[in-house]
Design a protein around this motif. Structure first.
Motif, PDB file in Angstrom:
ATOM      1  N   HIS A 115       0.084  14.688  24.854  1.00  0.00           N
ATOM      2  CA  HIS A 115      -1.329  14.967  25.135  1.00  0.00           C
ATOM      3  C   HIS A 115      -1.569  14.829  26.634  1.00  0.00           C
ATOM      4  O   HIS A 115      -0.984  13.969  27.284  1.00  0.00           O
ATOM      5  CB  HIS A 115      -2.189  13.977  24.344  1.00  0.00           C
ATOM      6  CG  HIS A 115      -3.638  14.322  24.351  1.00  0.00           C
ATOM      7  ND1 HIS A 115      -4.475  13.928  25.361  1.00  0.00           N
ATOM      8  CD2 HIS A 115      -4.402  15.036  23.493  1.00  0.00           C
ATOM      9  CE1 HIS A 115      -5.697  14.383  25.114  1.00  0.00           C
ATOM     10  NE2 HIS A 115      -5.671  15.044  23.990  1.00  0.00           N
ATOM     11  N   PRO A 116      -2.425  15.664  27.241  1.00  0.00           N
ATOM     12  CA  PRO A 116      -2.676  15.604  28.686  1.00  0.00           C
ATOM     13  C   PRO A 116      -3.135  14.223  29.159  1.00  0.00           C
ATOM     14  O   PRO A 116      -2.783  13.800  30.240  1.00  0.00           O
ATOM     15  CB  PRO A 116      -3.774  16.641  28.916  1.00  0.00           C
ATOM     16  CG  PRO A 116      -3.779  17.507  27.711  1.00  0.00           C
ATOM     17  CD  PRO A 116      -3.178  16.728  26.595  1.00  0.00           C
ATOM     18  N   ASP A 117      -3.939  13.512  28.348  1.00  0.00           N
ATOM     19  CA  ASP A 117      -4.402  12.175  28.726  1.00  0.00           C
ATOM     20  C   ASP A 117      -3.490  11.160  28.050  1.00  0.00           C
ATOM     21  O   ASP A 117      -3.748  10.707  26.949  1.00  0.00           O
ATOM     22  CB  ASP A 117      -5.856  11.964  28.303  1.00  0.00           C
ATOM     23  CG  ASP A 117      -6.385  10.607  28.723  1.00  0.00           C
ATOM     24  OD1 ASP A 117      -5.712   9.924  29.525  1.00  0.00           O
ATOM     25  OD2 ASP A 117      -7.470  10.213  28.256  1.00  0.00           O
ATOM     26  N   ALA A 118      -2.403  10.809  28.727  1.00  0.00           N
ATOM     27  CA  ALA A 118      -1.407   9.903  28.152  1.00  0.00           C
ATOM     28  C   ALA A 118      -1.729   8.431  28.423  1.00  0.00           C
ATOM     29  O   ALA A 118      -0.895   7.576  28.195  1.00  0.00           O
ATOM     30  CB  ALA A 118      -0.032  10.251  28.694  1.00  0.00           C
ATOM     31  N   THR A 119      -2.932   8.139  28.905  1.00  0.00           N
ATOM     32  CA  THR A 119      -3.332   6.758  29.136  1.00  0.00           C
ATOM     33  C   THR A 119      -3.402   6.033  27.798  1.00  0.00           C
ATOM     34  O   THR A 119      -4.080   6.494  26.877  1.00  0.00           O
ATOM     35  CB  THR A 119      -4.711   6.696  29.824  1.00  0.00           C
ATOM     36  OG1 THR A 119      -4.657   7.467  31.017  1.00  0.00           O
ATOM     37  CG2 THR A 119      -5.102   5.273  30.160  1.00  0.00           C
TER      38      THR A 119
END
Length: 70
Positions: free
Chosen positions: A3-7
């Motif tokens: 996923h683009p937001d891997a936080t």
């Protein structure tokens, strides 16, 4: 595919301690006392990232409410 937001949403107790710059033992104590919220995920204990932010914000609020030293 990642996923683009891997936080991460949650951290291990050790990761949370590192984020706060404290030891693992103190982090476990903060969790046990309820000062920092944690959640069980299966048999694991995790600390939601926002709970660290809330804890630090509470510390800041407490610090601003203390009377100024003379």
């Amino acid at each position: 595919m990642q996923h683009p937001d891997a936080t991460p949403l949650v951290l291990t107790v050790e990761q949370a301690a590192k984020r706060l710059g404290i030891g693992r033992t103190l982090m476990y104590a903060l969790i046990a006392s309820g000062e920092v919220e944690s959640v069980p995920i299966g048999r694991l204990r995790r600390v939601p990232v926002e709970c660290l932010t809330e804890y630090v914000n509470r510390l800041r609020e407490q610090n601003t409410q203390l009377p100024a030293a003379a």
